[in-house]
Scaffold this motif. Structure first.
Motif, PDB file in Angstrom:
ATOM      1  N   SER A   1      -3.092   0.265   2.482  1.00 28.07           N
ATOM      2  CA  SER A   1      -3.140  -1.040   1.816  1.00 28.07           C
ATOM      3  C   SER A   1      -1.811  -1.365   1.149  1.00 28.07           C
ATOM      4  CB  SER A   1      -4.243  -1.054   0.760  1.00 28.07           C
ATOM      5  OG  SER A   1      -5.459  -0.774   1.371  1.00 28.07           O
ATOM      6  N   VAL A   2      -1.237  -0.376   0.444  1.00 29.51           N
ATOM      7  CA  VAL A   2       0.048  -0.606  -0.217  1.00 29.51           C
ATOM      8  C   VAL A   2       1.110  -0.930   0.824  1.00 29.51           C
ATOM      9  CG1 VAL A   2       1.855   0.477  -1.587  1.00 29.51           C
ATOM     10  CG2 VAL A   2      -0.532   0.858  -2.186  1.00 29.51           C
ATOM     11  N   LEU A   3       1.118  -0.167   1.916  1.00 33.20           N
ATOM     12  CA  LEU A   3       2.134  -0.382   2.952  1.00 33.20           C
ATOM     13  C   LEU A   3       1.973  -1.747   3.622  1.00 33.20           C
ATOM     14  CD1 LEU A   3       2.437   3.130   4.633  1.00 33.20           C
ATOM     15  CD2 LEU A   3       4.115   1.955   3.212  1.00 33.20           C
ATOM     16  N   THR A   4       0.741  -2.132   3.925  1.00 31.40           N
ATOM     17  CA  THR A   4       0.524  -3.435   4.564  1.00 31.40           C
ATOM     18  C   THR A   4       0.993  -4.563   3.650  1.00 31.40           C
ATOM     19  OG1 THR A   4      -1.543  -2.454   5.332  1.00 31.40           O
ATOM     20  CG2 THR A   4      -1.166  -4.736   5.906  1.00 31.40           C
TER      21      THR A   4
ATOM     22  N   ALA B   1       3.964  -7.241   4.313  1.00 33.94           N
ATOM     23  CA  ALA B   1       3.819  -8.694   4.225  1.00 33.94           C
ATOM     24  C   ALA B   1       4.814  -9.277   3.223  1.00 33.94           C
ATOM     25  CB  ALA B   1       2.387  -9.033   3.807  1.00 33.94           C
ATOM     26  N   PHE B   2       5.052  -8.544   2.127  1.00 37.32           N
ATOM     27  CA  PHE B   2       5.959  -8.981   1.066  1.00 37.32           C
ATOM     28  C   PHE B   2       7.407  -8.980   1.565  1.00 37.32           C
ATOM     29  CE2 PHE B   2       8.315  -8.125  -2.937  1.00 37.32           C
ATOM     30  CZ  PHE B   2       7.898  -9.236  -3.653  1.00 37.32           C
ATOM     31  N   LEU B   3       7.811  -7.937   2.276  1.00 34.50           N
ATOM     32  CA  LEU B   3       9.179  -7.825   2.785  1.00 34.50           C
ATOM     33  C   LEU B   3       9.458  -8.846   3.878  1.00 34.50           C
ATOM     34  CD1 LEU B   3       9.719  -3.953   3.074  1.00 34.50           C
ATOM     35  CD2 LEU B   3      10.821  -5.512   1.475  1.00 34.50           C
TER      36      LEU B   3
ATOM     37  N   GLY C   1       9.289  -5.552   7.869  1.00 32.43           N
ATOM     38  CA  GLY C   1       7.926  -5.813   7.408  1.00 32.43           C
ATOM     39  C   GLY C   1       6.945  -5.764   8.543  1.00 32.43           C
ATOM     40  N   LEU C   2       7.335  -6.340   9.677  1.00 34.16           N
ATOM     41  CA  LEU C   2       6.451  -6.385  10.849  1.00 34.16           C
ATOM     42  C   LEU C   2       6.164  -4.978  11.356  1.00 34.16           C
ATOM     43  CD1 LEU C   2       5.091  -8.459  12.810  1.00 34.16           C
ATOM     44  CD2 LEU C   2       7.031  -8.009  14.331  1.00 34.16           C
ATOM     45  N   VAL C   3       7.239  -4.152  11.437  1.00 34.95           N
ATOM     46  CA  VAL C   3       7.062  -2.784  11.938  1.00 34.95           C
ATOM     47  C   VAL C   3       6.136  -1.993  11.015  1.00 34.95           C
ATOM     48  CG1 VAL C   3       8.230  -0.590  12.375  1.00 34.95           C
ATOM     49  CG2 VAL C   3       9.245  -2.721  13.189  1.00 34.95           C
ATOM     50  N   ILE C   4       6.370  -2.110   9.685  1.00 38.25           N
ATOM     51  CA  ILE C   4       5.518  -1.398   8.717  1.00 38.25           C
ATOM     52  C   ILE C   4       4.057  -1.814   8.889  1.00 38.25           C
ATOM     53  CG2 ILE C   4       4.968  -1.111   6.260  1.00 38.25           C
ATOM     54  CD1 ILE C   4       7.929  -1.339   5.650  1.00 38.25           C
ATOM     55  N   THR C   5       3.830  -3.134   8.945  1.00 37.92           N
ATOM     56  CA  THR C   5       2.461  -3.639   9.073  1.00 37.92           C
ATOM     57  C   THR C   5       1.822  -3.153  10.361  1.00 37.92           C
ATOM     58  OG1 THR C   5       3.239  -5.607   7.935  1.00 37.92           O
ATOM     59  CG2 THR C   5       1.060  -5.729   8.920  1.00 37.92           C
ATOM     60  N   LEU C   6       2.606  -3.222  11.447  1.00 38.61           N
ATOM     61  CA  LEU C   6       2.059  -2.838  12.745  1.00 38.61           C
ATOM     62  C   LEU C   6       1.656  -1.362  12.757  1.00 38.61           C
ATOM     63  CD1 LEU C   6       1.570  -3.987  15.642  1.00 38.61           C
ATOM     64  CD2 LEU C   6       3.686  -2.830  16.277  1.00 38.61           C
ATOM     65  N   LEU C   7       2.540  -0.485  12.260  1.00 37.86           N
ATOM     66  CA  LEU C   7       2.251   0.958  12.285  1.00 37.86           C
ATOM     67  C   LEU C   7       1.054   1.296  11.391  1.00 37.86           C
ATOM     68  CD1 LEU C   7       5.809   2.567  12.321  1.00 37.86           C
ATOM     69  CD2 LEU C   7       4.168   2.354  14.192  1.00 37.86           C
TER      70      LEU C   7
ATOM     71  N   TYR D   1      -0.163 -12.230  -6.878  1.00 37.94           N
ATOM     72  CA  TYR D   1      -0.226 -12.227  -5.423  1.00 37.94           C
ATOM     73  C   TYR D   1      -0.217 -10.815  -4.826  1.00 37.94           C
ATOM     74  CZ  TYR D   1       1.392 -12.378  -0.643  1.00 37.94           C
ATOM     75  OH  TYR D   1       1.528 -12.146   0.688  1.00 37.94           O
ATOM     76  N   PHE D   2       0.775  -9.985  -5.247  1.00 43.27           N
ATOM     77  CA  PHE D   2       0.945  -8.660  -4.646  1.00 43.27           C
ATOM     78  C   PHE D   2      -0.270  -7.779  -4.921  1.00 43.27           C
ATOM     79  CE2 PHE D   2       2.938  -4.377  -4.337  1.00 43.27           C
ATOM     80  CZ  PHE D   2       3.343  -4.475  -3.019  1.00 43.27           C
ATOM     81  N   PHE D   3      -0.711  -7.786  -6.189  1.00 46.20           N
ATOM     82  CA  PHE D   3      -1.872  -6.990  -6.588  1.00 46.20           C
ATOM     83  C   PHE D   3      -3.117  -7.432  -5.808  1.00 46.20           C
ATOM     84  CE2 PHE D   3      -5.505  -6.418  -9.513  1.00 46.20           C
ATOM     85  CZ  PHE D   3      -5.504  -5.029  -9.527  1.00 46.20           C
ATOM     86  N   SER D   4      -3.271  -8.752  -5.707  1.00 44.82           N
ATOM     87  CA  SER D   4      -4.416  -9.305  -4.991  1.00 44.82           C
ATOM     88  C   SER D   4      -4.397  -8.887  -3.522  1.00 44.82           C
ATOM     89  CB  SER D   4      -4.398 -10.824  -5.115  1.00 44.82           C
ATOM     90  OG  SER D   4      -5.176 -11.408  -4.101  1.00 44.82           O
ATOM     91  N   ALA D   5      -3.180  -8.886  -2.934  1.00 43.94           N
ATOM     92  CA  ALA D   5      -3.056  -8.515  -1.523  1.00 43.94           C
ATOM     93  C   ALA D   5      -3.475  -7.059  -1.316  1.00 43.94           C
ATOM     94  CB  ALA D   5      -1.620  -8.718  -1.048  1.00 43.94           C
ATOM     95  N   ILE D   6      -3.034  -6.168  -2.232  1.00 36.29           N
ATOM     96  CA  ILE D   6      -3.405  -4.750  -2.112  1.00 36.29           C
ATOM     97  C   ILE D   6      -4.923  -4.586  -2.216  1.00 36.29           C
ATOM     98  CG2 ILE D   6      -3.257  -2.471  -3.204  1.00 36.29           C
ATOM     99  CD1 ILE D   6      -0.439  -3.084  -3.989  1.00 36.29           C
ATOM    100  N   LEU D   7      -5.499  -5.245  -3.226  1.00 37.60           N
ATOM    101  CA  LEU D   7      -6.940  -5.120  -3.440  1.00 37.60           C
ATOM    102  C   LEU D   7      -7.727  -5.622  -2.226  1.00 37.60           C
ATOM    103  CD1 LEU D   7      -8.914  -4.169  -5.604  1.00 37.60           C
ATOM    104  CD2 LEU D   7      -9.157  -6.556  -6.294  1.00 37.60           C
ATOM    105  N   GLN D   8      -7.274  -6.759  -1.691  1.00 42.74           N
ATOM    106  CA  GLN D   8      -7.953  -7.284  -0.494  1.00 42.74           C
ATOM    107  C   GLN D   8      -7.863  -6.307   0.665  1.00 42.74           C
ATOM    108  OE1 GLN D   8      -7.423 -11.337   0.980  1.00 42.74           O
ATOM    109  NE2 GLN D   8      -6.644 -11.842  -1.054  1.00 42.74           N
ATOM    110  N   SER D   9      -6.666  -5.688   0.820  1.00 45.23           N
ATOM    111  CA  SER D   9      -6.503  -4.729   1.921  1.00 45.23           C
ATOM    112  C   SER D   9      -7.418  -3.530   1.729  1.00 45.23           C
ATOM    113  CB  SER D   9      -5.054  -4.237   1.997  1.00 45.23           C
ATOM    114  OG  SER D   9      -4.219  -5.303   2.293  1.00 45.23           O
ATOM    115  N   VAL D  10      -7.456  -3.025   0.468  1.00 45.53           N
ATOM    116  CA  VAL D  10      -8.305  -1.862   0.206  1.00 45.53           C
ATOM    117  C   VAL D  10      -9.747  -2.172   0.607  1.00 45.53           C
ATOM    118  CG1 VAL D  10      -9.329  -0.422  -1.600  1.00 45.53           C
ATOM    119  CG2 VAL D  10      -6.878  -0.849  -1.607  1.00 45.53           C
ATOM    120  N   VAL D  11     -10.236  -3.327   0.152  1.00 43.42           N
ATOM    121  CA  VAL D  11     -11.621  -3.689   0.443  1.00 43.42           C
ATOM    122  C   VAL D  11     -11.825  -3.902   1.944  1.00 43.42           C
ATOM    123  CG1 VAL D  11     -13.431  -5.387   0.028  1.00 43.42           C
ATOM    124  CG2 VAL D  11     -11.969  -4.652  -1.847  1.00 43.42           C
TER     125      VAL D  11
END
Ligand SMILES: [Zn+2]
Ligand SMILES: [Zn+2]
Length: 451
Positions: free
Chosen positions: A82-85, A89-91, A96-102, A235-245
């Motif tokens: 979640s943190v990495l995704t 997205a933030f970067l 950013g794309l490579v990190i998200t994809l992996l 925004y960033f915190f919300s994004a992490i939380l959404q990913s975790v869930v």
């Protein structure tokens, strides 16, 4: 959930009311010769646990399904991903794309693993380290599958018009979880894209599948709710939380999909069994034999194991694996008398398959449980001695042949047997006089064949 008596980690699928035990799919007698499924121990008819028409077990599973990712490894995987995704997205940009994809690849791979291991009856979630290989391939396949579905819908629109295309799109939307289930089951794109295969899976899963859809919709809605509750400034915190869930739900959903397969595996397996040719029945009979032996051995019913083994080698006289298992069993139970009956068949099989020298190993192993063992039949003694001679075990040749003319005076191969012993003595140091004595005995035997 109950576990198989003979496989403590596998969930049971059958129950014997007579023996009051539960068994898994491996430990049951589903021979095609009878229409019902029977107990290996008592032979009685088994009752199936969680039959196809019963939707309730799926609901009963929900509570524990939410606990499924609740272990250190899975939770760490979810949080790091979640943190990495979110970071990706933030970067933005290529990094950013490579990190998200992996990260997505690893999580997707892990979800598919959860589906597969649950479908195999595993209760615990798989090792997280397995998430890091092969994920990119799954992502690529998923993209190909989604493109394939889109292409089919577009082609439908071209040929039949908008209305059928829209209906076809709804069909695929409803079937999407089944598409992934089929991909995980067969690890191939074909069955995932085949509308007939996918439709058949949905129909087989029936009501439970509709519940799964409902469940997925509730989950998607709840992720959207988090987005609305949290302020844009976080925004960033919300994004992490959404990913975790989301990731957490993803694993729960794939676990539940695997559970559906696990629950309906007999119904699903039946379809493929009907399609397969007759030779799989022959294989089934042999597999059934091993399963029966395993169950009876674990029950400690060695008499019955012996009987099944003897019937088995009569049916499969050239089955080296079965003979070896039988030998291991007799050896393990220190059944020296049983070995006497078993050895003639075993040795002739070894001879037929060009494995004569194994006879020496067999004899050495028997000596471990009975250091004075010499077979009763003279022919066995001679055969084993020949194997030992070929393997260079001269001492064992002496042990086997020594006294043969007294124990079995009528044996017609006495002279070649003692010739073998003389040759063995020749190979050994300081045995010249004994070799000469042995040759003297041979001359006596030649002069008076019946003495
Ligand atoms: Zn079992
Ligand atoms: Zn029983």
């Amino acid at each position: 959930m109950d576990y198989c008596k003979y496989h403590p980690l596998t969930a049971s699928t059958y129950h014997c009311d007579e023996c009051e035990i539960s068994q898994c799919d491996h430990c049951i007698d589903d021979d095609v010769e009878h229409n019902d499924v029977r107990c290996f121990v008592c032979g009685g008819t088994l009752s199936s646990l969680g039959s196809g028409a019963d939707v309730a077990p799926f609901w009963r599973r929900l509570d524990s399904a939410f606990h499924y990712p609740m272990n250190k490894q899975a939770l760490m995987l979810i949080i790091i991903a979640s943190v990495l995704t979110s970071l990706g997205a933030f970067l933005g940009g290529l990094t950013g794309l490579v990190i998200t994809l992996l990260t997505t690849a690893a999580l997707t791979k892990y979800s598919f693993l959860c589906l597969q291991s649950t479908a195999d009856g595993e209760i615990a979630s798989p090792d997280a380290s397995e998430a890091f290989s092969g994920g990119v391939k799954i992502i690529l396949h998923t993209i190909i599958i989604l493109f394939g579905i889109t292409a089919m819908i577009m082609a439908m629109g071209r040929v039949f018009g908008d209305m059928p295309a829209a209906l076809f799109a709804i069909f695929w939307l409803i079937c999407l979880p089944a598409v992934f289930i089929n991909y995980a089951r067969f690890e191939a794109i074909g069955p995932a894209l085949n509308p007939i295969e996918v439709g058949r899976l949905v129909v087989t899963l029936g009501g439970a599948y509709l519940l799964l859809l409902l469940f997925i919709m509730i989950m998607i809605a709840s992720v959207g709710t988090i987005n609305q509750i949290l302020d844009e400034r976080f925004y960033f915190f919300s994004a992490i939380l959404q990913s975790v869930v989301s990731y957490y739900y993803l694993i729960v959903v794939f676990h539940l999909m695997g559970y559906l397969i696990f629950q309906k595996q007999r119904a699903l397996g039946f379809v493929s069994r009907m399609e397969s040719s007759a030779d799989s029945e022959v294989r089934n009979e042999r597999i059934l034999l091993t399963a029966r032996i395993e169950v009876l051995a674990k029950e400690g019913d060695f008499k019955q194991v012996l009987k099944v083994f003897n019937e088995g080698i009569k049916k499969h006289p050239n089955d080296y694996g079965l003979y070896t298992q039988f030998f291991d069993f007799l050896w393990g139970t220190k059944d020296v008398e049983g070995l006497d009956d078993f050895l003639p068949g075993y040795l002739s099989l070894l001879k037929d398959q060009g494995r004569q020298t194994q006879g020496a190993t067999v004899y050495q192993r028997i000596l471990l449980i009975d250091k004075d063992y010499v077979p009763k039949q003279p022919d066995l003694r001679y055969q084993l001695a020949s194997s030992c001679f070929d393997a260079g075990k001269m001492k064992l040749v002496l042990k086997l042949i020594n006294g043969l003319h007294r124990d079995s005076a009528d044996y017609e191969q006495l002279i070649p047997a003692y010739q073998l012993m003389a040759n063995a003595l020749d190979e050994m140091p300081n045995k010249g006089s004994q070799a000469e004595k042995c040759r003297q005995l041979i001359r006596q035997l030649e002069a008076h064949p019946s003495c």
